[in-house]
Design a protein around this motif. Structure first.
Motif, PDB file in Angstrom:
ATOM      1  N   TYR A 134      60.069 109.105 103.838  1.00 48.47           N
ATOM      2  CA  TYR A 134      59.667 107.796 104.381  1.00 48.47           C
ATOM      3  C   TYR A 134      58.374 107.315 103.759  1.00 48.47           C
ATOM      4  N   SER A 135      57.360 108.210 103.733  1.00 54.89           N
ATOM      5  CA  SER A 135      56.064 107.758 103.197  1.00 54.89           C
ATOM      6  C   SER A 135      56.204 107.462 101.706  1.00 54.89           C
ATOM      7  N   LYS A 136      57.091 108.207 101.009  1.00 52.55           N
ATOM      8  CA  LYS A 136      57.284 107.941  99.574  1.00 52.55           C
ATOM      9  C   LYS A 136      57.880 106.554  99.359  1.00 52.55           C
ATOM     10  N   VAL A 137      58.897 106.220 100.179  1.00 53.22           N
ATOM     11  CA  VAL A 137      59.538 104.901 100.040  1.00 53.22           C
ATOM     12  C   VAL A 137      58.537 103.801 100.397  1.00 53.22           C
ATOM     13  N   ILE A 138      57.786 104.010 101.477  1.00 53.10           N
ATOM     14  CA  ILE A 138      56.819 102.989 101.914  1.00 53.10           C
ATOM     15  C   ILE A 138      55.761 102.771 100.829  1.00 53.10           C
ATOM     16  N   HIS A 139      55.284 103.877 100.227  1.00 51.14           N
ATOM     17  CA  HIS A 139      54.234 103.727  99.214  1.00 51.14           C
ATOM     18  C   HIS A 139      54.782 103.284  97.864  1.00 51.14           C
ATOM     19  N   SER A 140      56.108 103.098  97.776  1.00 53.52           N
ATOM     20  CA  SER A 140      56.689 102.570  96.532  1.00 53.52           C
ATOM     21  C   SER A 140      56.890 101.061  96.630  1.00 53.52           C
ATOM     22  N   ILE A 141      56.621 100.503  97.809  1.00 53.22           N
ATOM     23  CA  ILE A 141      56.773  99.050  97.977  1.00 53.22           C
ATOM     24  C   ILE A 141      55.389  98.414  97.859  1.00 53.22           C
ATOM     25  N   ALA A 142      55.237  97.545  96.883  1.00 48.42           N
ATOM     26  CA  ALA A 142      53.977  96.824  96.633  1.00 48.42           C
ATOM     27  C   ALA A 142      52.757  97.741  96.707  1.00 48.42           C
ATOM     28  N   PRO A 143      52.675  98.771  95.841  1.00 48.91           N
ATOM     29  CA  PRO A 143      51.524  99.681  95.913  1.00 48.91           C
ATOM     30  C   PRO A 143      50.205  99.016  95.552  1.00 48.91           C
ATOM     31  N   SER A 144      50.277  97.863  94.867  1.00 49.44           N
ATOM     32  CA  SER A 144      49.027  97.183  94.494  1.00 49.44           C
ATOM     33  C   SER A 144      48.405  96.457  95.691  1.00 49.44           C
ATOM     34  N   ILE A 145      49.138  96.411  96.826  1.00 47.29           N
ATOM     35  CA  ILE A 145      48.593  95.766  98.036  1.00 47.29           C
ATOM     36  C   ILE A 145      48.181  96.871  99.007  1.00 47.29           C
ATOM     37  N   TYR A 146      46.950  96.790  99.479  1.00 44.57           N
ATOM     38  CA  TYR A 146      46.420  97.864 100.330  1.00 44.57           C
ATOM     39  C   TYR A 146      46.920  97.711 101.771  1.00 44.57           C
ATOM     40  N   GLY A 147      47.254  98.849 102.403  1.00 43.77           N
ATOM     41  CA  GLY A 147      47.570  98.842 103.839  1.00 43.77           C
ATOM     42  C   GLY A 147      48.952  98.283 104.149  1.00 43.77           C
ATOM     43  N   TYR A 148      49.071  97.642 105.324  1.00 41.25           N
ATOM     44  CA  TYR A 148      50.332  97.053 105.825  1.00 41.25           C
ATOM     45  C   TYR A 148      51.472  98.062 105.872  1.00 41.25           C
ATOM     46  N   ASP A 149      51.187  99.303 106.266  1.00 45.56           N
ATOM     47  CA  ASP A 149      52.246 100.319 106.262  1.00 45.56           C
ATOM     48  C   ASP A 149      53.418  99.921 107.146  1.00 45.56           C
ATOM     49  N   GLU A 150      53.096  99.269 108.300  1.00 43.66           N
ATOM     50  CA  GLU A 150      54.177  98.895 109.226  1.00 43.66           C
ATOM     51  C   GLU A 150      55.090  97.843 108.594  1.00 43.66           C
ATOM     52  N   VAL A 151      54.463  96.872 107.925  1.00 52.68           N
ATOM     53  CA  VAL A 151      55.248  95.803 107.284  1.00 52.68           C
ATOM     54  C   VAL A 151      56.083  96.388 106.142  1.00 52.68           C
ATOM     55  N   LYS A 152      55.473  97.275 105.364  1.00 55.03           N
ATOM     56  CA  LYS A 152      56.196  97.881 104.236  1.00 55.03           C
ATOM     57  C   LYS A 152      57.348  98.747 104.737  1.00 55.03           C
ATOM     58  N   GLU A 153      57.120  99.418 105.877  1.00 62.31           N
ATOM     59  CA  GLU A 153      58.192 100.242 106.460  1.00 62.31           C
ATOM     60  C   GLU A 153      59.356  99.338 106.867  1.00 62.31           C
ATOM     61  N   ALA A 154      59.030  98.210 107.482  1.00 57.98           N
ATOM     62  CA  ALA A 154      60.081  97.257 107.887  1.00 57.98           C
ATOM     63  C   ALA A 154      60.798  96.713 106.664  1.00 57.98           C
ATOM     64  N   MET A 155      60.037  96.418 105.574  1.00 52.50           N
ATOM     65  CA  MET A 155      60.668  95.913 104.346  1.00 52.50           C
ATOM     66  C   MET A 155      61.602  96.959 103.734  1.00 52.50           C
ATOM     67  N   ALA A 156      61.190  98.239 103.833  1.00 49.81           N
ATOM     68  CA  ALA A 156      62.044  99.312 103.305  1.00 49.81           C
ATOM     69  C   ALA A 156      63.354  99.348 104.083  1.00 49.81           C
ATOM     70  N   LEU A 157      63.258  99.260 105.433  1.00 49.28           N
ATOM     71  CA  LEU A 157      64.479  99.277 106.252  1.00 49.28           C
ATOM     72  C   LEU A 157      65.333  98.052 105.949  1.00 49.28           C
ATOM     73  N   GLN A 158      64.681  96.920 105.654  1.00 50.01           N
ATOM     74  CA  GLN A 158      65.436  95.704 105.321  1.00 50.01           C
ATOM     75  C   GLN A 158      66.233  95.902 104.037  1.00 50.01           C
ATOM     76  N   LEU A 159      65.633  96.579 103.049  1.00 50.23           N
ATOM     77  CA  LEU A 159      66.339  96.811 101.780  1.00 50.23           C
ATOM     78  C   LEU A 159      67.515  97.760 101.972  1.00 50.23           C
ATOM     79  N   PHE A 160      67.329  98.791 102.810  1.00 52.25           N
ATOM     80  CA  PHE A 160      68.437  99.734 103.045  1.00 52.25           C
ATOM     81  C   PHE A 160      69.491  99.086 103.940  1.00 52.25           C
ATOM     82  N   SER A 161      69.067  98.282 104.901  1.00 52.73           N
ATOM     83  CA  SER A 161      69.902  97.474 105.813  1.00 52.73           C
ATOM     84  C   SER A 161      70.875  98.277 106.666  1.00 52.73           C
ATOM     85  N   GLY A 162      71.273  97.653 107.761  1.00 51.47           N
ATOM     86  CA  GLY A 162      72.284  98.273 108.632  1.00 51.47           C
ATOM     87  C   GLY A 162      73.659  98.058 108.024  1.00 51.47           C
ATOM     88  N   MET A 163      74.686  98.308 108.834  1.00 53.93           N
ATOM     89  CA  MET A 163      76.055  98.154 108.298  1.00 53.93           C
ATOM     90  C   MET A 163      76.712  96.929 108.916  1.00 53.93           C
TER      91      MET A 163
END
Length: 694
Positions: A273-302
């Motif tokens: 999880y932390s690897k995926v989160i830190h692979s989304i926009a690493p040039s932007i500091y912080g926003y772990d919660e937003v990045k986590e949500a963006m990661a889930l959005q990319l994987f998406s439900g069914m």
């Protein structure tokens, strides 16, 4: 040197494509095309490959004739087959097409912008002489329809009249496409250019607007004709030989065996999880919660299709609302880069037609109305990022309702009734009503968006820019490190003997380097979408139900607001499915439900908390007004009514305020509410600061 001839092509086919020819014979006439890779021709004979590129008409004619003549073991006879060359090593950008490319064999890539209906085109026209009944067949080339000059019968030899005999003429399916260069290849501020493509027979009708394609063909030029006569300018049209649909969705991304092993290892990693989160926009500091949500959005439900024909969407919609300069647009841009079909558009410059679809008069010659796909259709099976949502016109915004919930776009324009698919996740960004958040006002009040649209977002994040020494120091250091890494690499690229080593750049870049490279992350997401379909476990299901019921219980008292609606429960399920997919797990466990409950609660607390009661109130988003506010409006209207009865006329504002204060409503709130009631027409200002209820 092998000059193109029937003998050369026959030798090539027998050596490289004998299996394909036998397969074609088995499926003929349903299948009429044999696909030949250009690299195989180059490997067989470089001269032949060059001749195909320089003189494609004769080389392709030889290839097609050879395929028809070839001796087959089965009792099948080819009459109408095509050799389709694919995978040319070089692609020409549409904007770089020049006169040197005319009559050459080229490949262009882009998006299908428009496609006409498939219609029959005549290739050999049979004419019957009305005097002697003799039938003359005339081959029709591109452009104008050609009639015979005179009857072929020597006894007759007259110049007509002739009648077209449909039964004896030969027709082929044909279609015109318009290909627009891909938005990814554009430099800033450039307008994408288009190229018209003619396709026929089994290439007609295989693509739809929004598909990303590589079209291989021969570039033709046709003279423009104006009202004054013929022009010296010519138009370019590509005579399509083959179409390869690429990057249609995550499913089409190719993954090698080694990459699959790497993906499986990643899935087993407890830190995934932390690897995926830190692979989304690493040039932007912080926003772990937003990045986590963006990661889930990319994987998406069914997405689920139920037996009664209902479809439940699996895509997750996220809205980021925040102060200026908190990197909302940067996050959106990064999301577009990771998604397979990412489309980025800004609200101020998007109309409802540009987002959904528009009916346009066809310039292909017939003047018919055709549909042109907009951003949400082009992003089908991908991600649509809409920036500056708050700046959009309200009419344009309303066109997104159906696209977000039903994931279709219904069009009824210019006699066209159509439903287009827009199965995309939406990532939106908006600014507060007055440019920046006011920390003393309720947040929902400051978001200038209609409740109907807000309620369709699964997660809403509020990004405020509040100064704090520790956070600001970390952000400043992060930004400066990123710039320093960029400066080093530019200096190394542009100055010879700069003395900067690759190791120095690598260590400086570490701060902004994604843990998982974006190409690998796309493949990781593609693999999960193809292979991972999680099912919820009993204890996880119970936890979601308990959480939902626990929140709903707060609203059982008639005087309490409705805390959450079933929409939030659906969001929880979608997010839990995405969370299991990140771990490559086929079951949704309590670990997943804990994670999504944390994310959803963080979002709900930011947006749905009534500032006066401190309780969750779903109506703040769904209706645009919390229960406590509705109750106060009821009380206020009652006060005005009573005073009207006493005064027998309109009531002064001062009296309304003093009465309202007795009921516990503050002066500012009264003035604010009266303004609102005036706007919606519930209260009338009869004279200066004297009011009555309508």
């Amino acid at each position: 040197m092998a000059q193109s001839s029937h003998q050369v092509w026959e030798d090539f086919f027998k050596r490289y494509y004998w299996e394909s020819i036998l397969d074609l014979a088995n499926h003929y006439p349903e299948k009429r095309s044999m696909f030949v890779e250009f690299s195989d021709i180059a490997r067989y004979d470089m001269e032949l490959a060059n001749e195909l590129l320089e003189h494609p008409d004769s080389a392709l004619a030889h290839a097609n004739e050879t395929l028809v003549r070839i001796d087959l073991p089965a009792d099948v006879e080819f009459t109408n087959t095509h050799v389709r060359i694919i995978k040319l090593p070089e692609r020409v950008q549409i904007r770089e097409l020049r006169s040197v490319h005319i009559n050459k064999f080229i490949a262009v890539s882009g998006l299908i912008r428009k496609a006409t209906e498939v219609r029959p085109k005549i290739i050999n026209a049979a004419f019957r002489c009305q005097r002697c009944e003799h039938v003359t067949v005339v081959h029709q080339s591109e452009g104008k329809f050609i009639e015979p000059y005179e009857c072929e019968d020597e006894m007759c030899g007259r110049k007509g009249p002739f009648k077209l005999v449909h039964e004896e003429s030969e027709f082929v399916d044909a279609q015109k496409l318009r290909v627009q260069e891909s938005p990814d290849d554009l430099r800033g501020g450039e307008q994408p250019q288009t190229l018209d493509v003619d396709v026929d027979d089994d290439l007609a009708g295989i693509v739809a607007p929004g598909d990303r394609v590589v079209v291989t063909g021969i570039l033709r030029s046709y003279q423009r004709s104006t009202q004054q006569g013929k022009s010296t300018f010519f138009d370019l049209v590509l005579d399509g030989v083959s179409i390869e649909i690429e990057d249609k969705e995550f499913e089409d991304i190719e993954i090698s065996k080694e990459e699959i092993e790497e993906i499986l290892d990643l899935g087993k990693d407890p830190q995934v999880y932390s690897k995926v989160i830190h692979s989304i926009a690493p040039s932007i500091y912080g926003y772990d919660e937003v990045k986590e949500a963006m990661a889930l959005q990319l994987f998406s439900g069914m997405p689920k299709s139920l037996p009664d024909g209902t479809r439940i969407r699996g895509d997750i919609h996220i809205l980021l609302v925040g102060d200026p300069g908190v990197a909302k647009s940067q996050l959106l841009r990064y999301g577009v880069r990771l998604a397979p079909r990412g489309i980025y558009t800004s609200g101020k410059s998007s109309t409802s037609a540009g987002l959904t679809a528009t009916a346009v008069k066809d310039e292909f010659g017939e003047g018919r109305w055709t549909l042109e796909a907009g951003a949400l259709v082009l992003a089908d099976m991908g991600l649509a990022c809409v920036d500056e949502l708050d700046k959009m016109e309200s009419d344009d915004r309303s066109s997104m309702h159906e696209a977000m919930e039903q994931q279709t776009i219904s069009i009824a324009k210019a006699g066209i009734m159509a439903t287009l698919k827009s199965r995309c996740a939406l990532l939106g960004a908006a600014n507060p009503k007055f440019g920046r958040f006011d920390r003393y006002e309720p947040i929902a009040k400051q978001i200038n968006m209609p409740p109907a649209l807000m309620s369709r977002f699964d997660l809403i994040f509020i990004l405020t820019d509040e100064p704090s020494v520790s956070r600001d120091t970390a952000i400043a250091e992060h930004i400066l490190k990123a710039h320093y890494a960029g400066q080093l690499s530019i200096r190394r690229d542009n100055i010879i003997n700069s003395g900067i080593t690759l190791d120095e750049i690598t260590s400086a870049m570490e701060v902004i380097q994604p843990v998982i490279q974006s190409g690998m992350l796309r493949k990781y997401i593609a693999y999960t979408k193809r292979n991972i379909f999680p099912i919820i476990q009993d204890d996880a299901r119970k936890q979601l139900i308990d959480f939902y019921l626990g929140l709903r219980k707060q609203g059982e008292d008639p005087n309490s607001p409705v805390p959450v609606t079933a929409r939030q429960l659906e969001a929880l399920i979608r997010l839990a499915e995405a969370s299991a997919r990140v771990r490559l797990s086929n079951i949704i466990t309590k670990e997943d439900t804990d994670r999504v409950i944390r994310i959803v609660m963080a979002s709900l607390k930011q947006v749905m908390t009534d500032p006066e009661t401190g309780r969750l109130d779903a109506d703040i988003i769904n209706v645009g007004m919390g229960k406590s506010q509705r109750d106060r409006i009821k009380v206020l209207k009652e006060i005005i009514r009573k005073l009207e009865g006493e005064y027998k006329s309109a009531v002064p504002l001062g009296d309304i305020i003093s009465k309202a204060e007795e009921s516990g409503i503050k002066k500012d709130t009264v003035e604010d509410m009266i303004q609102k009631l005036k706007t919606v027409g519930e209260v009338l200002e009869v004279t200066n600061e004297r009011f009555k209820v309508v």
